[in-house]
Design an enzyme around this catalytic site. Sequence first.
Site, PDB file in Angstrom:
ATOM      1  N   TYR A 140      39.872  33.221  39.387  1.00  9.53           N
ATOM      2  CA  TYR A 140      40.957  33.512  40.335  1.00  9.53           C
ATOM      3  C   TYR A 140      41.829  32.293  40.602  1.00  9.53           C
ATOM      4  O   TYR A 140      42.961  32.419  41.059  1.00  9.53           O
ATOM      5  CB  TYR A 140      40.389  34.014  41.675  1.00  9.53           C
ATOM      6  N   LYS A 190      26.609  35.168  33.463  1.00 11.13           N
ATOM      7  CA  LYS A 190      26.724  35.715  32.107  1.00 11.13           C
ATOM      8  C   LYS A 190      26.491  34.547  31.156  1.00 11.13           C
ATOM      9  O   LYS A 190      27.328  34.225  30.286  1.00 11.13           O
ATOM     10  CB  LYS A 190      28.129  36.342  31.960  1.00 11.13           C
ATOM     11  N   ASP A 222      25.726  42.183  33.762  1.00 11.62           N
ATOM     12  CA  ASP A 222      25.720  43.584  33.329  1.00 11.62           C
ATOM     13  C   ASP A 222      24.409  44.261  33.733  1.00 11.62           C
ATOM     14  O   ASP A 222      24.395  45.406  34.200  1.00 11.62           O
ATOM     15  CB  ASP A 222      25.978  43.703  31.818  1.00 11.62           C
ATOM     16  N   ASP A 246      32.963  39.772  43.373  1.00 12.74           N
ATOM     17  CA  ASP A 246      33.989  40.725  43.806  1.00 12.74           C
ATOM     18  C   ASP A 246      33.546  42.142  43.437  1.00 12.74           C
ATOM     19  O   ASP A 246      33.583  43.076  44.251  1.00 12.74           O
ATOM     20  CB  ASP A 246      35.300  40.367  43.089  1.00 12.74           C
ATOM     21  N   ASP A 250      31.247  45.153  45.982  1.00 11.58           N
ATOM     22  CA  ASP A 250      31.752  46.512  46.233  1.00 11.58           C
ATOM     23  C   ASP A 250      30.732  47.556  45.789  1.00 11.58           C
ATOM     24  O   ASP A 250      30.539  48.573  46.453  1.00 11.58           O
ATOM     25  CB  ASP A 250      33.074  46.753  45.487  1.00 11.58           C
TER      26      ASP A 250
END
Length: 359
Positions: A140, A190, A222, A246, A250
């Site tokens: 970001y 990851k 994942d 992020d 959620d």
Amino acid sequence: MPKIVLLPGDGIGPDIVAEAVKVLGAVGEKYSISFTFETALIGGAAIDQTGCPLPPETLALCREADAILLGAVGGPAWDELPGNQRPEAGLLGIRKELGLYANLRPAKVFPALAASSPLKPELIGDIDLLVVRELTGDVYFGQPRGRECCNGECRAIDTMAYTESEVERISRLAFDLARKRRSLVTSVDKANVLESSRLWREVVRRVHADYPDVELREMYVDNCAMQLVNNPGQFDVILTSNLFGDILSDEAAMLTGSLGMLPSASLGGSVGLYEPVHGSAPDIAGKGIANPLATILSVALMLRYSFDLAEAAEAVETAVTQVLDAGYRTKDICRAGGELVSTAEMGDLVANTIRRGTI
Ligand code: NAD
């Protein structure tokens, strides 16, 4: 006298913040604490009155506060403005200016609302997890970023980058928080593919050496996305980077089934910022039907993390549980058999339950 700055913002923001203030009033009475409040502008309301989504006066007030309670920002009235002049710029700006590098999102299912979860009942009983998301680094903010066009084709670049110190500070916070919970951190990355994740892993392991009493597990993102719906009870603290956090926060939030119930805390600088996860809900603003519980539960986080008042935080959470167990519901969480109450009635019910210690 703890000083709290209130940033009601837009849409339902003012309605839900007013109820959270009622609850702080009840906590103050019960535990003999005199909270003081100052209100300032942010988001669309600030744009309308000052032309800026984060006026300097708001920032100055926040810097001197002991904690900040934010409602929500945004709405259709400001949707056509350019990115850096939109209400959301106020939100990103305040996080950056105050150095809030850690976002905490607890996800816990209230038994009375279990039917709202999309998961099978046998999976949701044990959900009690905390996502600790790094908030100021990663793809970001990484440089270079941008777009270059050549021979009729464009290429866009974002850079996923972390420094050791960025990973170290968020890791320490996650391990410290785990010590106050079930002493288990799952670090999500990851590292099988990404260089920045490999550094992330190295640093997390190094920091872990200072916390031998906390268990560290490592998981690829994942797999974590799958495990959250397959066996969410295995998680205590999930420590992860900005982008992965992020998405995973959620996903974790939806396990509980109700947007109007989810609090958050942003920590790291000298002052913590507390806000519900949901937005300004312009479709229901001013109708007296918004659910104030996410904001009220954000107050519980404030009491716990900014004021170290664990008992008062539990009193707020217990009061919310009792009010829900007694069947009271705002419209968004009301099903057959529930007793429908307004935003203000819900705030009164929680505040009075705190005062009395029982509903
Ligand atoms: P939203 O979260 O505002 O609303 C989504 C849906 O959930 C709506 O139907 C809304 O009525 C409902 N809802 C949300 N909170 C509720 C509550 N407390 N009680 C009852 N129902 C509730 O998301 P959106 O509609 O995508 O966005 C609306 C505005 O909010 C946009 O301008 C967006 O940019 C902004 N937003 C702000 C924040 C923030 O301030 N942190 C976060 C997300 C979105």
